[in-house]
Write a protein that holds these residues in place. Sequence first.
Motif, PDB file in Angstrom:
ATOM      1  N   GLY A  74       0.804  -1.210   0.000  1.00  0.00           N
ATOM      2  CA  GLY A  74       0.000   0.000   0.000  1.00  0.00           C
ATOM      3  C   GLY A  74       0.835   1.255   0.000  1.00  0.00           C
ATOM      4  O   GLY A  74       2.062   1.226  -0.022  1.00  0.00           O
ATOM      5  N   GLU A  75       0.126   2.378   0.023  1.00  0.00           N
ATOM      6  CA  GLU A  75       0.747   3.702   0.017  1.00  0.00           C
ATOM      7  C   GLU A  75       0.508   4.385   1.351  1.00  0.00           C
ATOM      8  O   GLU A  75      -0.611   4.372   1.879  1.00  0.00           O
ATOM      9  N   VAL A  76       1.552   5.003   1.901  1.00  0.00           N
ATOM     10  CA  VAL A  76       1.415   5.777   3.128  1.00  0.00           C
ATOM     11  C   VAL A  76       0.626   7.044   2.790  1.00  0.00           C
ATOM     12  O   VAL A  76       1.042   7.827   1.939  1.00  0.00           O
ATOM     13  N   VAL A  77      -0.531   7.205   3.451  1.00  0.00           N
ATOM     14  CA  VAL A  77      -1.405   8.340   3.143  1.00  0.00           C
ATOM     15  C   VAL A  77      -1.496   9.358   4.276  1.00  0.00           C
ATOM     16  O   VAL A  77      -2.032  10.449   4.079  1.00  0.00           O
TER      17      VAL A  77
ATOM     18  N   ILE B  85       1.105   5.953  11.464  1.00  0.00           N
ATOM     19  CA  ILE B  85       1.075   6.082  10.010  1.00  0.00           C
ATOM     20  C   ILE B  85      -0.148   5.321   9.523  1.00  0.00           C
ATOM     21  O   ILE B  85      -0.621   4.377  10.167  1.00  0.00           O
ATOM     22  N   LYS B  86      -0.684   5.779   8.401  1.00  0.00           N
ATOM     23  CA  LYS B  86      -1.827   5.119   7.770  1.00  0.00           C
ATOM     24  C   LYS B  86      -1.398   4.673   6.383  1.00  0.00           C
ATOM     25  O   LYS B  86      -0.819   5.460   5.629  1.00  0.00           O
ATOM     26  N   ILE B  87      -1.703   3.420   6.082  1.00  0.00           N
ATOM     27  CA  ILE B  87      -1.337   2.856   4.784  1.00  0.00           C
ATOM     28  C   ILE B  87      -2.602   2.372   4.080  1.00  0.00           C
ATOM     29  O   ILE B  87      -3.355   1.567   4.639  1.00  0.00           O
ATOM     30  N   LYS B  88      -2.804   2.884   2.863  1.00  0.00           N
ATOM     31  CA  LYS B  88      -3.972   2.498   2.070  1.00  0.00           C
ATOM     32  C   LYS B  88      -3.594   1.316   1.183  1.00  0.00           C
ATOM     33  O   LYS B  88      -2.669   1.401   0.374  1.00  0.00           O
ATOM     34  N   GLY B  89      -4.322   0.216   1.362  1.00  0.00           N
ATOM     35  CA  GLY B  89      -4.095  -0.992   0.583  1.00  0.00           C
ATOM     36  C   GLY B  89      -5.413  -1.592   0.129  1.00  0.00           C
ATOM     37  O   GLY B  89      -6.464  -0.954   0.197  1.00  0.00           O
ATOM     38  N   LYS B  90      -5.372  -2.847  -0.279  1.00  0.00           N
ATOM     39  CA  LYS B  90      -6.571  -3.494  -0.832  1.00  0.00           C
ATOM     40  C   LYS B  90      -7.679  -3.671   0.208  1.00  0.00           C
ATOM     41  O   LYS B  90      -8.855  -3.703  -0.152  1.00  0.00           O
ATOM     42  N   SER B  91      -7.347  -3.749   1.492  1.00  0.00           N
ATOM     43  CA  SER B  91      -8.362  -3.950   2.527  1.00  0.00           C
ATOM     44  C   SER B  91      -8.970  -2.649   3.031  1.00  0.00           C
ATOM     45  O   SER B  91      -9.968  -2.667   3.729  1.00  0.00           O
ATOM     46  N   GLY B  92      -8.355  -1.531   2.696  1.00  0.00           N
ATOM     47  CA  GLY B  92      -8.787  -0.235   3.191  1.00  0.00           C
ATOM     48  C   GLY B  92      -7.578   0.525   3.700  1.00  0.00           C
ATOM     49  O   GLY B  92      -6.461   0.302   3.241  1.00  0.00           O
TER      50      GLY B  92
ATOM     51  N   ILE C 127       4.884  10.118   3.771  1.00  0.00           N
ATOM     52  CA  ILE C 127       3.639  10.129   2.993  1.00  0.00           C
ATOM     53  C   ILE C 127       3.988  10.019   1.512  1.00  0.00           C
ATOM     54  O   ILE C 127       4.919  10.666   1.020  1.00  0.00           O
ATOM     55  N   GLY C 128       3.240   9.172   0.812  1.00  0.00           N
ATOM     56  CA  GLY C 128       3.467   8.947  -0.613  1.00  0.00           C
ATOM     57  C   GLY C 128       4.356   7.747  -0.900  1.00  0.00           C
ATOM     58  O   GLY C 128       4.434   7.288  -2.036  1.00  0.00           O
ATOM     59  N   THR C 129       5.005   7.221   0.133  1.00  0.00           N
ATOM     60  CA  THR C 129       5.860   6.050  -0.040  1.00  0.00           C
ATOM     61  C   THR C 129       4.997   4.803  -0.240  1.00  0.00           C
ATOM     62  O   THR C 129       3.984   4.631   0.427  1.00  0.00           O
ATOM     63  N   PHE C 130       5.410   3.946  -1.168  1.00  0.00           N
ATOM     64  CA  PHE C 130       4.742   2.655  -1.353  1.00  0.00           C
ATOM     65  C   PHE C 130       5.528   1.604  -0.586  1.00  0.00           C
ATOM     66  O   PHE C 130       6.755   1.574  -0.653  1.00  0.00           O
ATOM     67  N   VAL C 131       4.801   0.780   0.173  1.00  0.00           N
ATOM     68  CA  VAL C 131       5.431  -0.283   0.947  1.00  0.00           C
ATOM     69  C   VAL C 131       4.859  -1.622   0.502  1.00  0.00           C
ATOM     70  O   VAL C 131       3.751  -1.699  -0.024  1.00  0.00           O
ATOM     71  N   LYS C 132       5.628  -2.647   0.725  1.00  0.00           N
ATOM     72  CA  LYS C 132       5.211  -4.020   0.425  1.00  0.00           C
ATOM     73  C   LYS C 132       4.857  -4.726   1.729  1.00  0.00           C
ATOM     74  O   LYS C 132       5.431  -4.414   2.782  1.00  0.00           O
ATOM     75  N   ALA C 133       3.962  -5.689   1.659  1.00  0.00           N
ATOM     76  CA  ALA C 133       3.641  -6.500   2.828  1.00  0.00           C
ATOM     77  C   ALA C 133       4.939  -7.086   3.376  1.00  0.00           C
ATOM     78  O   ALA C 133       5.767  -7.589   2.622  1.00  0.00           O
ATOM     79  N   GLY C 134       5.129  -6.973   4.671  1.00  0.00           N
ATOM     80  CA  GLY C 134       6.333  -7.497   5.307  1.00  0.00           C
ATOM     81  C   GLY C 134       7.443  -6.486   5.462  1.00  0.00           C
ATOM     82  O   GLY C 134       8.419  -6.756   6.165  1.00  0.00           O
ATOM     83  N   ASP C 135       7.331  -5.296   4.831  1.00  0.00           N
ATOM     84  CA  ASP C 135       8.349  -4.253   5.012  1.00  0.00           C
ATOM     85  C   ASP C 135       8.308  -3.731   6.447  1.00  0.00           C
ATOM     86  O   ASP C 135       7.225  -3.484   6.999  1.00  0.00           O
TER      87      ASP C 135
END
Length: 166
Positions: free
Chosen positions: A45-48, A69-76, A95-103
């Motif tokens: 997801g993306e840090v929003v 921090i809030k991360i927007k992903g497929k679940s919300g 903010i604006g950084t994309f992270v991967k599951a497990g990061d």
Amino acid sequence: VNIAVGKSFTSNEPGAFGAVRKFDIHEGVDIYCEKYAGVYAMEDGEVVASYHYTGNAAKCDWWNDTWCIKIKGKSGVITYGELEMPEYNRRLPSIGTFVKAGDLIGVVGQVLKDGKKRDDIRNHNVCMLHVELRTENCHIDGWKLGEDRDKKLLDPTPYLKLIKET
């Protein structure tokens, strides 16, 4: 971290979603852990958002200063709250950084000022990751006693149980 909050994530414990507390209803799930425990993204997801979560700047000075921090992903939008403040936490993505599951996205801070563990709460600790789930990046001004839950606020418990099982 210990994601077995309460006996079965039920609202009879103060760290569970929907638990009735003294002044409000708990909007997330508390995952009790040790100070500086690593916090990992649960999904891509993306840090929003990123801001003071508890303490003086968050207008709740009965707790220590913590960050979220809030991360927007497929679940919300998943809120990762009660993290160590940025000046002590070099892992916090901006903010604006994309992270991967497990990061690795941060470390847990100590939220409770008194430093006392409660014997009446299973696995309780003064440090915890507070997890919330919303349908979108929005601010909800608390879940007040006697009021219905805002429909944008979701129970993260089933999601956390799925993660625990994998």
